[in-house]
Write a protein that holds these residues in place. Structure first.
Motif, PDB file in Angstrom:
ATOM      1  N   LEU A 146       0.971  -1.088  -0.155  1.00  0.00           N
ATOM      2  CA  LEU A 146       0.058   0.007   0.091  1.00  0.00           C
ATOM      3  C   LEU A 146       0.908   1.248   0.043  1.00  0.00           C
ATOM      4  CD1 LEU A 146      -2.982  -0.753   2.786  1.00  0.00           C
ATOM      5  CD2 LEU A 146      -3.013  -1.047   0.287  1.00  0.00           C
ATOM      6  N   THR A 147       0.491   2.220  -0.657  1.00  0.00           N
ATOM      7  CA  THR A 147       1.156   3.597  -0.757  1.00  0.00           C
ATOM      8  C   THR A 147       0.782   4.321   0.446  1.00  0.00           C
ATOM      9  OG1 THR A 147      -0.606   4.820  -1.908  1.00  0.00           O
ATOM     10  CG2 THR A 147       1.131   3.462  -3.128  1.00  0.00           C
ATOM     11  N   GLU A 148       1.657   5.351   0.801  1.00  0.00           N
ATOM     12  CA  GLU A 148       1.262   6.160   1.914  1.00  0.00           C
ATOM     13  C   GLU A 148      -0.026   6.799   2.214  1.00  0.00           C
ATOM     14  OE1 GLU A 148       3.721   9.727   4.314  1.00  0.00           O
ATOM     15  OE2 GLU A 148       4.247   9.009   2.591  1.00  0.00           O
ATOM     16  N   SER A 149      -0.401   7.235   0.638  1.00  0.00           N
ATOM     17  CA  SER A 149      -1.955   7.853   0.772  1.00  0.00           C
ATOM     18  C   SER A 149      -2.973   6.952   0.912  1.00  0.00           C
ATOM     19  CB  SER A 149      -1.788   8.567  -0.590  1.00  0.00           C
ATOM     20  OG  SER A 149      -1.655   7.665  -1.716  1.00  0.00           O
ATOM     21  N   GLU A 150      -2.684   5.794   0.517  1.00  0.00           N
ATOM     22  CA  GLU A 150      -3.947   4.677   0.540  1.00  0.00           C
ATOM     23  C   GLU A 150      -4.280   4.214   2.156  1.00  0.00           C
ATOM     24  OE1 GLU A 150      -3.656   2.005  -3.406  1.00  0.00           O
ATOM     25  OE2 GLU A 150      -1.975   1.788  -1.932  1.00  0.00           O
ATOM     26  N   PRO A 151      -5.568   4.217   2.279  1.00  0.00           N
ATOM     27  CA  PRO A 151      -6.006   3.829   3.521  1.00  0.00           C
ATOM     28  C   PRO A 151      -5.693   2.496   4.079  1.00  0.00           C
ATOM     29  CG  PRO A 151      -8.084   4.001   1.862  1.00  0.00           C
ATOM     30  CD  PRO A 151      -6.851   4.399   1.215  1.00  0.00           C
ATOM     31  N   TYR A 152      -5.525   2.506   5.258  1.00  0.00           N
ATOM     32  CA  TYR A 152      -5.435   0.921   5.766  1.00  0.00           C
ATOM     33  C   TYR A 152      -6.525   0.603   6.741  1.00  0.00           C
ATOM     34  CZ  TYR A 152      -3.296  -2.728   8.194  1.00  0.00           C
ATOM     35  OH  TYR A 152      -3.242  -4.354   8.807  1.00  0.00           O
ATOM     36  N   TYR A 153      -7.325  -0.438   6.456  1.00  0.00           N
ATOM     37  CA  TYR A 153      -8.323  -0.663   7.192  1.00  0.00           C
ATOM     38  C   TYR A 153      -8.275  -1.475   8.525  1.00  0.00           C
ATOM     39  CZ  TYR A 153     -10.715   1.487   3.235  1.00  0.00           C
ATOM     40  OH  TYR A 153     -10.853   2.284   2.177  1.00  0.00           O
ATOM     41  N   ASN A 154      -9.105  -1.171   9.473  1.00  0.00           N
ATOM     42  CA  ASN A 154      -9.023  -2.085  10.749  1.00  0.00           C
ATOM     43  C   ASN A 154     -10.189  -3.326  10.716  1.00  0.00           C
ATOM     44  OD1 ASN A 154     -10.389  -2.438  13.696  1.00  0.00           O
ATOM     45  ND2 ASN A 154      -8.205  -1.725  13.834  1.00  0.00           N
ATOM     46  N   ALA A 155      -9.736  -4.429  11.249  1.00  0.00           N
ATOM     47  CA  ALA A 155     -10.528  -5.449  11.030  1.00  0.00           C
ATOM     48  C   ALA A 155     -11.403  -5.796  12.187  1.00  0.00           C
ATOM     49  CB  ALA A 155      -9.671  -6.591  10.766  1.00  0.00           C
ATOM     50  N   GLY A 156     -11.431  -4.933  13.263  1.00  0.00           N
ATOM     51  CA  GLY A 156     -12.463  -5.083  14.397  1.00  0.00           C
ATOM     52  C   GLY A 156     -13.761  -5.046  14.066  1.00  0.00           C
ATOM     53  N   VAL A 157     -14.193  -4.528  13.051  1.00  0.00           N
ATOM     54  CA  VAL A 157     -15.626  -4.550  12.580  1.00  0.00           C
ATOM     55  C   VAL A 157     -15.810  -4.865  11.028  1.00  0.00           C
ATOM     56  CG1 VAL A 157     -17.779  -3.026  12.280  1.00  0.00           C
ATOM     57  CG2 VAL A 157     -16.327  -2.888  14.260  1.00  0.00           C
ATOM     58  N   ILE A 158     -16.177  -5.738  10.413  1.00  0.00           N
ATOM     59  CA  ILE A 158     -16.150  -6.114   9.127  1.00  0.00           C
ATOM     60  C   ILE A 158     -17.428  -6.549   8.728  1.00  0.00           C
ATOM     61  CG2 ILE A 158     -15.045  -7.215   7.014  1.00  0.00           C
ATOM     62  CD1 ILE A 158     -12.744  -7.899   8.800  1.00  0.00           C
ATOM     63  N   LEU A 159     -18.115  -5.829   7.674  1.00  0.00           N
ATOM     64  CA  LEU A 159     -19.149  -6.423   6.856  1.00  0.00           C
ATOM     65  C   LEU A 159     -18.852  -7.103   5.812  1.00  0.00           C
ATOM     66  CD1 LEU A 159     -22.336  -6.342   6.881  1.00  0.00           C
ATOM     67  CD2 LEU A 159     -22.298  -4.239   5.477  1.00  0.00           C
ATOM     68  N   PHE A 160     -18.882  -8.338   5.767  1.00  0.00           N
ATOM     69  CA  PHE A 160     -18.470  -9.256   4.852  1.00  0.00           C
ATOM     70  C   PHE A 160     -19.649  -9.695   3.705  1.00  0.00           C
ATOM     71  CE2 PHE A 160     -15.545 -10.409   8.127  1.00  0.00           C
ATOM     72  CZ  PHE A 160     -14.259 -10.943   7.538  1.00  0.00           C
ATOM     73  N   ASN A 161     -19.288  -9.491   2.379  1.00  0.00           N
ATOM     74  CA  ASN A 161     -19.919  -9.791   1.278  1.00  0.00           C
ATOM     75  C   ASN A 161     -19.529 -11.351   1.152  1.00  0.00           C
ATOM     76  OD1 ASN A 161     -21.390 -10.153  -1.077  1.00  0.00           O
ATOM     77  ND2 ASN A 161     -20.666  -8.278  -2.071  1.00  0.00           N
ATOM     78  N   LEU A 162     -20.257 -12.096   1.699  1.00  0.00           N
ATOM     79  CA  LEU A 162     -19.971 -13.533   1.455  1.00  0.00           C
ATOM     80  C   LEU A 162     -20.254 -14.085  -0.059  1.00  0.00           C
ATOM     81  CD1 LEU A 162     -21.167 -15.185   4.864  1.00  0.00           C
ATOM     82  CD2 LEU A 162     -18.834 -14.388   4.120  1.00  0.00           C
ATOM     83  N   ASP A 163     -21.234 -13.447  -0.702  1.00  0.00           N
ATOM     84  CA  ASP A 163     -21.631 -13.954  -2.282  1.00  0.00           C
ATOM     85  C   ASP A 163     -20.320 -13.766  -3.083  1.00  0.00           C
ATOM     86  OD1 ASP A 163     -24.025 -14.958  -1.455  1.00  0.00           O
ATOM     87  OD2 ASP A 163     -25.121 -13.194  -2.097  1.00  0.00           O
ATOM     88  N   MET A 164     -19.553 -12.506  -2.712  1.00  0.00           N
ATOM     89  CA  MET A 164     -18.581 -12.093  -3.855  1.00  0.00           C
ATOM     90  C   MET A 164     -17.448 -12.948  -3.203  1.00  0.00           C
ATOM     91  SD  MET A 164     -19.582 -10.397  -6.159  1.00  0.00           S
ATOM     92  CE  MET A 164     -18.028  -9.950  -6.961  1.00  0.00           C
TER      93      MET A 164
END
Length: 261
Positions: A146-164
């Motif tokens: 990831l580049t410095e400007s790209e967001p990094y996401y926290n995995a404590g709360v995740i809405l999963f699209n299980l179909d995809m």
């Protein structure tokens, strides 16, 4: 709405508090299906959790996990984290195929508002919906591409699209990447999801995964610390701090540690 937690016996007290907050503040939802990925949760603790859910006319289904090494056919090191964190990578297999979307919550979360928006959210082509981490050093981002400007996401709360995730066989991709990294990533599945789902992560507002540390930083400082958070107006920023929907006691600021606020 489908909700999933992952816990062992030691974390049941925190899980119980999180579960109570979820049930108490979401009575308006017609249906809440609760799944707990269990690592040796005792029968006594299950009875306590079941009794709580029953009071709200909800039901819990326990999914007993074996050793995570049964899911991952190569050596890995979770660097002090309990291996159960990796179970988030296998939800498409652990949950029935008629479950299309599920909200994962860490045990150290408090649900302080309605989850109706997440319940009705259509993620489209996105694999997950997450909230950016308050701060992640650019050197750590670079390690996972990831580049410095790209967001990094926290995995404590995740809405999963299980179909995809099932359609694109992402579980195989997760394992492939983890093996490519020799089973050694500082933030384990969080790093894996950030790398493998890059470009297909729906960005949720910080009210859905509020770090208590956020209250220590004035809004102008956030512009440098986490540009994704700065998009809110001053009024919106104050509102998020005052009325978060999900609070996540991540990092050092935890209410069960003496001296914390």
């Amino acid at each position: 709405m489908n909700i999933v937690y992952a816990s062992n016996d030691a974390y049941v007290p925190f899980l119980g508090i999180s579960l109570f907050s979820l049930l108490e503040n979401n009575k308006q939802l017609n249906k809440i299906s609760i799944f707990i990925l269990s690592d040796k949760i005792s029968e006594e603790n299950r009875k306590i959790l079941n009794r709580m859910a029953f009071q709200y006319k909800r039901k819990i289904e326990y999914i007993d996990l074996k050793e995570m090494r049964d899911f991952i056919p190569f050596h890995f090191d979770t660097f002090g984290f309990h291996p159960i964190v990796l179970s988030r990578l296998f939800l498409d297999a652990l949950l029935d195929e008629d479950i299309h979307q599920v909200l994962y919550l860490d045990c150290d979360t408090i649900v302080d508002g309605s989850l109706v928006f997440l319940d009705k959210k259509n993620l489209g082509e996105n694999y997950v919906a997450m909230v950016p981490e308050l701060y992640m050093p650019s050197a750590n981002k670079k390690l996972i591409g990831l580049t410095e400007s790209e967001p990094y996401y926290n995995a404590g709360v995740i809405l999963f699209n299980l179909d995809m995730i099932r359609k694109d066989r992402m579980r195989e991709r997760f394992l492939q990447y983890y093996q490519e990294r020799n089973g050694e990533l500082l933030y384990n599945d969080q790093d894996i999801i950030n790398y493998c789902c890059k470009g297909r992560i729906y960005r949720l507002g910080q009210e859905y995964n509020l770090s208590p540390n956020l209250v220590y930083f004035p809004r102008y400082f956030i512009k440098k610390l986490q540009p994704a958070y700065y998009r809110s107006s001053a009024e919106e920023y104050k509102s998020v701090l005052k009325n978060p929907i999900i609070i996540h006691f991540m990092g050092d600021e935890r209410p069960w540690i003496r001296g914390n606020h």
